[in-house]
Design a protein around this motif. Structure first.
Motif: not given
Length: 445
Positions: A46-49, A51, A130, A134
Motif C-alpha cells: 500500500h506504500l507504492g509499487t 516499495q 526506483t 527501497y
C-alpha cells in the motif's frame, strides 16, 4: 498365528501416534514461516509499487541466505534425537547448544558480508532505479535479524530432536502476529515506510529467538548442561552440516535452473510456472512435516540401539508419505478450476498451467516417498550420502531441463523434467534405504 498380526497393528498404531504428534505441529510451524513475507508484502504494497518491488528483491535475497543454512535445523535434530534415544538429555542439550553457537557465528558472518554489499546485491538482481533504494534499505535493516533467524533454525532443531514440535508452532504463530502488528505500527503509525517493515520483522525475529533461547537455557540448567561455547563441538556441528549444505545448494540450483528455463519459454510460461511452483512449494510443507517427524523418530530409535524399531518406523512413514501424496494429488486435480483464477485471468497462462498441474498431481506420491526417505536418512545422520545423491540428481536434471526449449517443449515438458528429478531422488534414496547402511546405532554416528 494371531500374535504377529496383533503386534504389527500395535506397532503401527504407536508409530501413527508419534508421526501425527510430531508432524501436525511441524506443518503448522512450516506454514506460519512464509506468512511473514506475505504480511510484509500486504502492508508494504500500500506504500507504492516501487516499495513493493524493493521488498520483493530484498526478501528473495534474505530467503535465499537463510534457506542455505537450513542444515542448522536438520543436523541438530538428528544429533539431539540420537542423544535423547540414548537417554542422555544433558549431552543432547549440549549438542544443541553447539548448533546455536554455530548459528550465531554464521549470522555474524552474513551481516559482515551483506551490510557493505547490499547495493551491489540489489543491482545484481536487476532492481530498477526506483526500486533499488527501497530494496537496499530493507535488506540492510533486515540483515541485522539474520543471526536471530539462524538461532531460530538451530533451536527448532534442538526442540525437534527433543521430540517437541509444539513449541516451535506456538513461537511461529506468535511471531507472525507480532510481526504483523509491528509492521502496521512502524510503517504507518510511526511513518517509517519500508524501513518500519524491516524493523518490525527484525524485532519479531529477535523476540522469537529470545523465546527459543529461554526454553533451551531452562532445559540446560535443569539437566546440568553447559552453556559455554565449545570450539570442538561447534566444529563438529559445522562438519555434520556441510553435506546437508551441499544438498540444499544443489536443490536450490535445480529450482533456479527450472525458473531460468521457464523464463526462456515466454512470459505466459514463466507466469504459469510461478503459479505451479508456488503450489508445489505449498504441497511440500505437508510432506516436509512428515519428514521432520522422521528425522526426530529415526534419530531417537537409532540412539536407543533399536535398529528394528528404526526400520519399522521407516516403513510406516513411507506408507504415510504415499497416502498423503495420493490425497494431495487428488486435491490438486479437483481444485484446478478454482485454484488458477485466484492467480490469473489470462487464458494463455491458464492453458500453460493446467497440464503442468496434472503432472504435479501425478507426482505427489513420488514426492511423498522422497520427502520421507530424505527425512529418515537425515535423522540417521547420513548427510554425506544425501549430498552425493543430490549432486547426481542435479547432474541428471541440468541436461533434461536445458533440452526443453531446444526440443520445443513447453512448460509441461519442464515439469516433466522436474518429475524426472524427483524420480531420480526416489531411486537414490530407496537404494540407500534398502541397503541398510544408514542403520548405524548409538548416541553418535
Amino acid at each position: 498365528m494371531t500374535q504377529a498380526p496383533a503386534r504389527t497393528r500395535t506397532v503401527r498404531r504407536r508409530h501413527d501416534r508419534e508421526i501425527v504428534a510430531l508432524a501436525v505441529p511441524a506443518f503448522g510451524a512450516l506454514v506460519a514461516e512464509p506468512l511473514f513475507v506475505l504480511a510484509d508484502s500486504a502492508i508494504v504494497g500500500h506504500l507504492g509499487t516501487a516499495q513493493l518491488a524493493g521488498l520483493g528483491i530484498a526478501s528473495a535475497l534474505l530467503t535465499t541466505a537463510v534457506s542455505v543454512f537450513v542444515f542448522l535445523a536438520y543436523a541438530t535434530t538428528a544429533a539431539v534425537s540420537r542423544r535423547v534415544g540414548a537417554g542422555d538429555l544433558q549431552a543432547a542439550i549440549r549438542q544443541g547448544m553447539d548448533g546455536i553457537w554455530l548459528a550465531l557465528l554464521l549470522g555474524a558472518a552474513v551481516i559482515a558480508v551483506v551490510l557493505p554489499t547490499a547495493p551491489s546485491l540489489v543491482e545484481l538482481f536487476g532492481a530498477s532505479d526506483t526500486a533499488a533504494p527501497y530494496a537496499t534499505t530493507y535488506l540492510r535493516i533486515s540483515a541485522l535479524g539474520i543471526p536471530a533467524m539462524l538461532v531460530v533454525l538451530a533451536s527448532t532443531g534442538v526442540l525437534r530432536g527433543l521430540q517437541n514440535t509444539r513449541t516451535p508452532l506456538y513461537v511461529a504463530v506468535a511471531g507472525f502476529i507480532a510481526n504483523a502488528v509491528l509492521n502496521v505500527a512502524l510503517v504507518y503509525g510511526a511513518g517509517l515506510g519500508i524501513a518500519g517493515s524491516a524493523w518490525g520483522t527484525v524485532i519479531a525475529q529477535c523476540g522469537m529467538a529470545a523465546v527459543y533461547l529461554w526454553v533451551v537455557i531452562r532445559g540446560a540448567r535443569r539437566h546440568g548442561a553447559s552453556l559455554r561455547p565449545d570450539p570442538a563441538g561447534i566444529r563438529a556441528s559445522a562438519q555434520a552440516g556441510m553435506p546437508l549444505l551441499v544438498r540444499t545448494l544443489s536443490l536450490r540450483a535445480i529450482l533456479m535452473i527450472a525458473t531460468a528455463v521457464a523464463a526462456r519459454l515466454g512470459d505466459a510460461d514463466i507466469a504459469a510456472h510461478q503459479i505451479v511452483l508456488s503450489l508445489w512449494s505449498l504441497l511440500a510443507f505437508a510432506l516436509d512435516a512428515i519428514a521432520i517427524a522422521g528425522q526426530a523418530i529415526i534419530g531417537r530409535y537409532l540412539g536407543a540401539d533399536d535398529a528394528q524399531g528404526a526400520r519399522e518406523a521407516c516403513r510406516r512413514m513411507v506408507e504415510w508419505g504415499v497416502a498423503v501424496g495420493v490425497v494431495l494429488g487428488l486435491l490438486v486435480v479437483l481444485s484446478r478450476p478454482a485454484f488458477l483464477p485466484l492467480f490469473t485471468g489470462d487464458s494463455t497462462v491458464k492453458d500453460a498451467a493446467l497440464p503442468a498441474l496434472v503432472i504435479v498431481a501425478v507426482s505427489q506420491p513420488i514426492c511423498g516417498v522422497v520427502y520421507v526417505l530424505d527425512g529418515v536418512l537425515m535423522g540417521a545422520g547420513d548427510g554425506p550420502y544425501l549430498a552425493w545423491a543430490m549432486l547426481l540428481t542435479l547432474a541428471v536434471f541440468i541436461p533434461a531441463a536445458l533440452l526443453v526449449p531446444k526440443l520445443g517443449g513447453g512448460l509441461t515438458a519442464l515439469w516433466g523434467a522436474m518429475t524426472l528429478m524427483m524420480a531420480m531422488r526416489l531411486v537414490t534414496l530407496w537404494l540407500r534405504t534398502r541397503s541398510g547402511r544408514w542403520v548405524v546405532t548409538g548416541a553418535t554416528r
